[in-house]
Design an enzyme around this catalytic site. Sequence first.
Site, mmCIF file in Angstrom:
data_model
loop_
_atom_site.group_PDB
_atom_site.id
_atom_site.type_symbol
_atom_site.label_atom_id
_atom_site.label_comp_id
_atom_site.label_asym_id
_atom_site.label_seq_id
_atom_site.Cartn_x
_atom_site.Cartn_y
_atom_site.Cartn_z
ATOM 1 N N ARG A 132 -9.559 0.627 16.247
ATOM 2 C CA ARG A 132 -9.499 1.486 15.070
ATOM 3 C C ARG A 132 -10.639 1.076 14.147
ATOM 4 O O ARG A 132 -11.648 1.738 14.080
ATOM 5 C CB ARG A 132 -8.115 1.362 14.404
ATOM 6 N N TYR A 137 19.005 28.296 8.218
ATOM 7 C CA TYR A 137 17.929 29.140 8.737
ATOM 8 C C TYR A 137 17.898 29.128 10.268
ATOM 9 O O TYR A 137 18.116 28.100 10.903
ATOM 10 C CB TYR A 137 16.570 28.640 8.231
ATOM 11 N N LYS A 161 0.845 -1.198 0.000
ATOM 12 C CA LYS A 161 0.000 0.000 0.000
ATOM 13 C C LYS A 161 0.879 1.246 0.000
ATOM 14 O O LYS A 161 2.091 1.169 0.200
ATOM 15 C CB LYS A 161 -0.915 -0.008 1.224
ATOM 16 N N MET A 204 14.197 23.663 2.129
ATOM 17 C CA MET A 204 13.304 23.019 1.167
ATOM 18 C C MET A 204 14.074 22.151 0.173
ATOM 19 O O MET A 204 13.657 21.024 -0.144
ATOM 20 C CB MET A 204 12.489 24.067 0.405
#
Length: 356
Positions: free
Chosen positions: A129, A253, A33, A301
Amino acid sequence: MRPARALVDLQAFRDNYRLARELSGARALAVIKADAYGHGAVRCATALAEEADGFAVACIEEALELRAAGIQAPILLLEGFFEAAELALIVEHRLWCVAHALWQVEAIEQASLDAPLTVWLKLDSGMHRVGLHPADYAQAYQRLLASGKVAKVVLMSHFSSADELDNPRSQEQVTQFLSASEGLAAEVSLRNSPALLGWPKVPGDWVRPGIMLYGASPFEHPQPQADRLQPVMTLSSRIISVRELPAGEPVGYGQTFVTDRSMRIGVVAMGYADGYPRHAPTGTPVRVAGRRSRLLGRVSMDMLCIDLTDVPEASLGSEVELWGRHVLATEVAAAAETIPYELFCNLKRVPRVYQD
């Protein structure tokens, strides 16, 4: 071209599947999956097409992609169907489906089908679940058999804590399953990857290996059987810039890392837009020029920075392994406070290159 890539070793994928069957002594549905956990569902299924007992996917869209690619083996829909209209497609494409709710049992009873179904009847044994309540389980089994719409029922459940080998919850779930299924004559499937590797006494005719197929351990600590797994994906890129910085200079950053001595910094073409976790901290392991090193500062990024100070062999163009055979995905996941499942599934933009 940008040097970031994900190398997928299909022979390692096959070897991990063979290990699942060896350890379980049962038939194994290869869980592919979510595009085979980011590894490419069609290519992975094709690599196992000659030997897999079957495959498991989340939904019918994933199953139809495999059928369109020529995969003929059984395919199980782990979430079953979402509306009754899907049942015609399930029959047409010879899919197996999970039934985890009474409304699905009712939909099967009321359906007009061209051929009978194979249904995997799911019990909620304690994960809470999806799955039928234990009080409804035996009756649902009898209803499916009596409907005339079902050729075969497999009994199944799913463990919530099998990756915790000292947690009694798994044995409690087995006890609940055996109680709810007492007297029901059918094949059984309980074990996922951690249960297959770490709980050998759990009974079953089918196992459902997932993360172990991709060579990542589901456990936080070394485990003898999991240590036999072979990593399938190597995520790599190259150094595109080198900086010599004195002590006291920030890197990346937000000034989250400041050099504490004269340092040599490498900039790698890899970032969170590729799926590398942005929250991976300074110190997360990498391998460059054949030696282990570490991530420095925040992941950007498209780029991240690594420490080259003690790796004099590294230079512009040197290959960097972000995870793979030498830097395990489990190590990176632990540093980033996540799990290898998420690392693999979040991979994007990076081209996959297959090795067989």
